[in-house]
Design a protein around this motif. Sequence first.
Motif, PDB file in Angstrom:
ATOM      1  N   ALA A  35       0.834  -1.200   0.000  1.00 39.22           N
ATOM      2  CA  ALA A  35       0.000   0.000   0.000  1.00 39.22           C
ATOM      3  C   ALA A  35       0.868   1.249   0.000  1.00 39.22           C
ATOM      4  CB  ALA A  35      -0.920   0.005   1.212  1.00 39.22           C
ATOM      5  N   THR A  36       0.529   2.188  -0.859  1.00 39.66           N
ATOM      6  CA  THR A  36       1.199   3.482  -0.810  1.00 39.66           C
ATOM      7  C   THR A  36       0.629   4.274   0.365  1.00 39.66           C
ATOM      8  OG1 THR A  36      -0.473   4.530  -2.210  1.00 39.66           O
ATOM      9  CG2 THR A  36       1.404   3.460  -3.317  1.00 39.66           C
ATOM     10  N   PRO A  37       1.355   5.275   0.863  1.00 36.42           N
ATOM     11  CA  PRO A  37       0.814   6.109   1.950  1.00 36.42           C
ATOM     12  C   PRO A  37      -0.535   6.715   1.605  1.00 36.42           C
ATOM     13  CG  PRO A  37       3.154   6.530   1.676  1.00 36.42           C
ATOM     14  CD  PRO A  37       2.754   5.632   0.547  1.00 36.42           C
ATOM     15  N   ASP A  38      -0.695   7.139   0.346  1.00 40.17           N
ATOM     16  CA  ASP A  38      -1.965   7.744  -0.064  1.00 40.17           C
ATOM     17  C   ASP A  38      -3.089   6.713  -0.031  1.00 40.17           C
ATOM     18  OD1 ASP A  38      -3.579   9.917  -1.308  1.00 40.17           O
ATOM     19  OD2 ASP A  38      -3.675   8.470  -2.959  1.00 40.17           O
ATOM     20  N   TYR A  47      -3.202   3.973   1.779  1.00 37.19           N
ATOM     21  CA  TYR A  47      -3.488   3.618   3.177  1.00 37.19           C
ATOM     22  C   TYR A  47      -4.312   4.711   3.856  1.00 37.19           C
ATOM     23  CZ  TYR A  47      -2.851   1.901   7.916  1.00 37.19           C
ATOM     24  OH  TYR A  47      -3.087   1.435   9.179  1.00 37.19           O
ATOM     25  N   GLN A  48      -4.038   5.949   3.529  1.00 40.10           N
ATOM     26  CA  GLN A  48      -4.780   7.063   4.114  1.00 40.10           C
ATOM     27  C   GLN A  48      -6.245   7.006   3.693  1.00 40.10           C
ATOM     28  OE1 GLN A  48      -3.122   9.164   6.116  1.00 40.10           O
ATOM     29  NE2 GLN A  48      -4.942  10.331   6.698  1.00 40.10           N
ATOM     30  N   LYS A  49      -6.481   6.696   2.415  1.00 38.90           N
ATOM     31  CA  LYS A  49      -7.850   6.649   1.907  1.00 38.90           C
ATOM     32  C   LYS A  49      -8.610   5.419   2.400  1.00 38.90           C
ATOM     33  CE  LYS A  49      -7.047   9.200  -2.405  1.00 38.90           C
ATOM     34  NZ  LYS A  49      -7.020   9.115  -3.887  1.00 38.90           N
ATOM     35  N   PRO A  84      -7.602   2.627   5.116  1.00 37.21           N
ATOM     36  CA  PRO A  84      -6.662   1.954   6.027  1.00 37.21           C
ATOM     37  C   PRO A  84      -6.981   0.484   6.270  1.00 37.21           C
ATOM     38  CG  PRO A  84      -8.095   3.490   7.214  1.00 37.21           C
ATOM     39  CD  PRO A  84      -8.307   3.745   5.757  1.00 37.21           C
TER      40      PRO A  84
END
Length: 913
Positions: free
Chosen positions: A697-700, A702-704, A706
């Motif tokens: 997962a990219t940080p973006d 994961y943010q969208k 989790p």
Amino acid sequence: MHNQSIYNKGLRALFLCILSGLLYSCNTASDQVDFSTQIKPILNTKCITCHGGVKKSGGFSLLFEEEAFAATESGKPAIIPGDASGSEFIKRLKEEDPELRMPYEKPRLTEEEIELLSKWIDQGAKWGEHWAYSLPKEVAVPPITQKAGMVDEGVDGFLQNEIDNFVLARLENKGISPNVPADEHVLIRRLAFDITGLPPSEKLYSDFIDGKLSYENVVDTLLSQKTFGEKWASWWLDLARYADTKGYEKDNGRTMWRYRDWVIDAFNKDMPYDQFTIEQLAGDLLPDPSVDQLIATAFHRNTMNNDEGGTDDEEFRVAAVMDRVNTTYSVWQSTTMECVQCHSHPYDPFKFEEYYKSLAFFNNTRDEDTPDESPNIRFFDEAQLKSREEVLSWIQEYGNQRTAQKYADFLLFKEPKYLAHNAKNFVKGELADTKYLALWKDGSCELKNIHTNGASYMYMEYSAPLNGTVMTVRQNDAQGQILARFKIDKMEGRSIRRIPFKPIDGPVDLYIEATNDNIKEQVSTSFITWFAFLEDIPGSNKPGHDQVNETFLDLLNAKTDKLPIMVENNEQMARATQIFERGSWMTLGDTVRPGTPKSLNPFSPEWPENRLGMSKWLVSKENPLTARTLVNRVWHQIFGRGIVVSLEDMGTQSDPPSHPALLDWLSLRFMNEQEWHIKLLVKEIVMSGTYRQSSVATPDMYQKDPHNELYARGPRIRLSAEQIRDQALAVSGLLSDKMYGPGVMPPQPDGVWQSVYSNESWVESKGEDRYRRAIYTYLKRTSPYPSFITFDAGSREVCTIRRTVTNTPLQALVTMNDPVYLEAAFEFAKMMDRDNVEEGIAWGFEKATLSKIDQEKLVVLKTLYDDALMDFESGMETELNFLGLSERPSNRIAALTVVANAIMNLDEFLTKA
């Protein structure tokens, strides 16, 4: 002209009126309040605690439609459909006086909530149905319309089957692209664990990586392996609360492993789920049931059994029956029916009386919390089977098939019989240990409503500690005619005896008395377990009749393996079911007939009112919950979360489905096109592009998302307790492929298992039994296998729908110190031993994780090896560090063992990525 003008104006006015009406109608239709998704959540969270199944303050309940619109204690209904302003329900929500405002002594509802409730009432207060309690006839697969921001190439590779259409439709709605496919080495490891619970074989792995096998070929190969049944049985046994002991304080051992083996076979044979359901709930009620179908009914004999002295057998029989009701609804319906034992469900449309109608399906079984756990199916050896055939052939030749079947059943599971713990009116006697009929000198008791079937013999199982007791059985009372009189002498163990008995028609009360002038007061003359009466074996005037009777008695006394099963009471012994007032089994109310909740699918008049009928109701294609429940839980096994996250509950308090249309589509397809075959369902899921995605997962991303609710990436979850152990044994070459049989006892720390009341102990298995798959490990409920518990397995005292996944330091302590993992690391270290240490470490890492090691990890592990080798060469005692190993390792192998152990503790090893 004037009239024409007036006419035209009238037409225009009429047109405007109709147009405004149409516009209003359209707006109203599009703005219709939905009860299930908008109103019910407010009622459940804000109102039902005082106005529901537990309490009905003011005579007002919001649990059922008829109650919500009925007159309250005021004599008027609180809700008047179509008139929110006139409804007391809305007036109380708006009230300023805190003594009158609702909810009472709780925060006021928001203006938005009150407005929504008012709008709902003005629109007619349509009650509606919770999404889970109805199933559509068909579900359309959503078409894919690619939107701006979506990567065409990625979408094309993502779409593998219709599952992906549902997932992608929601991803598009959120403006998220699916992830790239996982690397091949990651994907085959993921597949192998999801389908078989083990890493792939070296050949399967290399054939796939080299392109000799397609992805679908790998899936089909894994589905065909016997290890499939072991993996999926491990999941099912949590639901079935399978264990090798009875539970409660004594927690004595029981022989249940044949049920576990039946489950493994059922999964490997891909038994349709409807048949799988019927055989476990009612295999004994099928026409001419096979031995396997009887074994299947042990599903509900996994209930705990209390052997503790002083306990009331009826209390714990009732506890077992209630557990069966609760477990059945939990396993097949995702319904918390246990909430209905004392009152109507606080949130869901299930009435108090409906709990006991469901209980009536299970309340007529023969088991009664006895120490021998009868009824038990008996497993005869070859010689015993030959003798059994001789007896049954005789009865068929000189009698009829009906009598032969009764004798066959009695030989197989010793039913019907009258348990002595039902004796009443003791004089100078007692129920010893609350289980056994024990009369003292000149003692007596009664057994009520006994059907002797005109038998010339009474069969009795008993033990006796002394000589010279004379027992007399009379009709009805102490003055009744003598039906049997016999002598009892001291004996070893327990025995079944045949006693001449005066034939008598119809039900009778037996008055039983004992005399023995040579004993002191309050000394038990014998300990009787049960009595039974069978029609006489026919052919009494034929040579050999006496021998057949003796053979039959010998078979009854023969020692055999056995397994507790379900057997239904016959009409003579049928048990009525009464409501338990406030849920107490000691306070009985009205009698009820078997029945199912009205809020679900109807119970067909073609189905019998017993467990067989209920099982058919469960797997009816009109039942909205059975297929949904199974599909959701299989999805959870593969993705680590269900489409409905609350696996145990699909009621009005459950989480909403993340992809409701997908859940319905899969459920309909599972029933109708896949015809209840779980292997086909598993294959469809793992063939999807959704499943094949990379879990990175990219940080973006994961943010969208989790929790990966949208499935924009592949599953990444820790392996189960069983899989972690099995993988360690498999990678080290120790794992045995031996299947079936009694539970085994692999190494565990000393002092863990301390059994009270018995001489049972943990005897470490030898040979390959020491290295068998985790599913075969002996499970004691009060002291489960320590490493499994540490990794969140349960004690199986009750049905476990979902294991809680934790991450604690204790888990690392287990994999670094438990003797099983230490031995596996030692064997793996010997496989890693190379002239070039770095090559050996790199090989070991790839063997364990199916991925190549990067330079950073290699440096760290090589440093670990060097440090360990230095310690051992400087005098560190290897024997103390490697206790329990079959041989003392050299310093080099000891250091490699440390490295191997570290590899087996890596996230890449413990996680399915």
